[in-house]
Enzyme design. Sequence first.
Site, PDB file in Angstrom:
ATOM      1  N   GLY A  38      -0.211  -7.291  -6.142  1.00  0.00           N
ATOM      2  CA  GLY A  38      -0.360  -8.528  -5.354  1.00  0.00           C
ATOM      3  C   GLY A  38       1.280  -8.986  -4.935  1.00  0.00           C
ATOM      4  CB  ILE A  39       4.253  -8.975  -7.208  1.00  0.00           C
ATOM      5  CG1 ILE A  39       4.311  -9.974  -8.097  1.00  0.00           C
ATOM      6  CG2 ILE A  39       5.864  -8.470  -7.000  1.00  0.00           C
ATOM      7  CD1 ILE A  39       4.791  -9.748  -9.451  1.00  0.00           C
ATOM      8  CG  ASN A  40       5.067  -4.125  -5.204  1.00  0.00           C
ATOM      9  OD1 ASN A  40       6.143  -4.578  -5.267  1.00  0.00           O
ATOM     10  ND2 ASN A  40       4.645  -3.250  -5.835  1.00  0.00           N
ATOM     11  CG  LEU A  88      -7.896   9.336   3.885  1.00  0.00           C
ATOM     12  CD1 LEU A  88      -8.871  10.010   4.728  1.00  0.00           C
ATOM     13  CD2 LEU A  88      -8.389   9.780   2.143  1.00  0.00           C
ATOM     14  N   GLY A  89      -3.155   9.134   2.251  1.00  0.00           N
ATOM     15  CA  GLY A  89      -1.653   9.726   2.153  1.00  0.00           C
ATOM     16  C   GLY A  89      -1.162   9.804   3.687  1.00  0.00           C
ATOM     17  N   GLY A 123      -3.385   9.502   6.867  1.00  0.00           N
ATOM     18  CA  GLY A 123      -3.694   8.446   7.557  1.00  0.00           C
ATOM     19  C   GLY A 123      -4.536   7.555   6.936  1.00  0.00           C
ATOM     20  CB  SER A 132       9.783   7.329  -3.179  1.00  0.00           C
ATOM     21  OG  SER A 132       8.797   6.856  -4.053  1.00  0.00           O
ATOM     22  CG  ASP A 190       1.252  -2.301  -3.598  1.00  0.00           C
ATOM     23  OD1 ASP A 190       0.070  -2.498  -3.851  1.00  0.00           O
ATOM     24  OD2 ASP A 190       2.246  -1.751  -4.587  1.00  0.00           O
TER      25      ASP A 190
END
Length: 317
Positions: free
Chosen positions: A41-43, A229-230, A233, A254, A260
């Site tokens: 949630g922070i991110n 799915l990275g 997409g 990275s 998030d």
Amino acid sequence: MRQILTLTLNPALDLATETEALVPNKKLRCAAPRLDPGGGGINVSRAIARLGGVSTAMVALGGATGETIAALLADEGVEIVTISLPGLTRQSFAVTLRDSGAQYRFVLPGPDWPPEATAMIFDELARRIGPEQLLVVSGSMPPGLSGAALVRLAERCQASGAEMLLDTSGAALVEAISSIEEVPFGLLRMDGAEADELAGRGLSNARELAAFGKDLVWTGKARRVVLSLGASGTLGVSATESFFCDAPPVELVSAVGAGDSLLGATALALAQGQSFREALRAGTAAAAAAVTTPATQLCDGALAHRLVAEVKVRDLE
């Protein structure tokens, strides 16, 4: 514009550094660490701020690491509501190897969740949740807090005229989905591995994932399902549509923070009144922007906005 409130029950102080190589039984000299406030949630709130939006972050914090997280969020201009807990907020750290670029991520457990903390969360939400608001509950659950509490949160949102977006994993997700009887989550976000765990089987392609998402919608577990799915997409499913957002090609630095960033951009677009399809398109762009940044950094807002035009959306039969 709908107001956005994020809830982080198991935050972390994220440390990121570099070293030459990972060698056992030897002192590894590292670069000066980067410190970031972390937790789902922070991110999400931090990503929303980078995209030009506003949210309030409700965070359960304890001890010196909790104080550091609160100070870091204040430095970023994120409004915070603190739920004070006993114990020490956990830490996580990412180590990148200079020789190969490989990244190792270590995540420590959080402090045990006291029963009175749940009452504090619900009391605070009763004061803050109102009609048309979005509550984004994201990140892992702390030890001692059941997934059934997430269903109670969804019920509280519906009673207040708000909508809950959920992004969690593991036993808490499985228990939450199995506990739902009448009030579906407004949006449920998972990655492929989390979907496999929830389904109890391997889902090998987008069509199988879409069918699984439809089943969650039809059985009243969620109104919308988002499957990340990275590099491929993002898949979106609701009662009326199934579609895929192809991720724009970017250089991977990275993957930390991509999910998030996706949820933050999606929530912001929904709060602005955009359709589910357009919101997920913005989310896919934000996730792509996030993977171009190092360590624990999130999406670059300007890049995320530019990449939206490169996200192609196609219907799934």
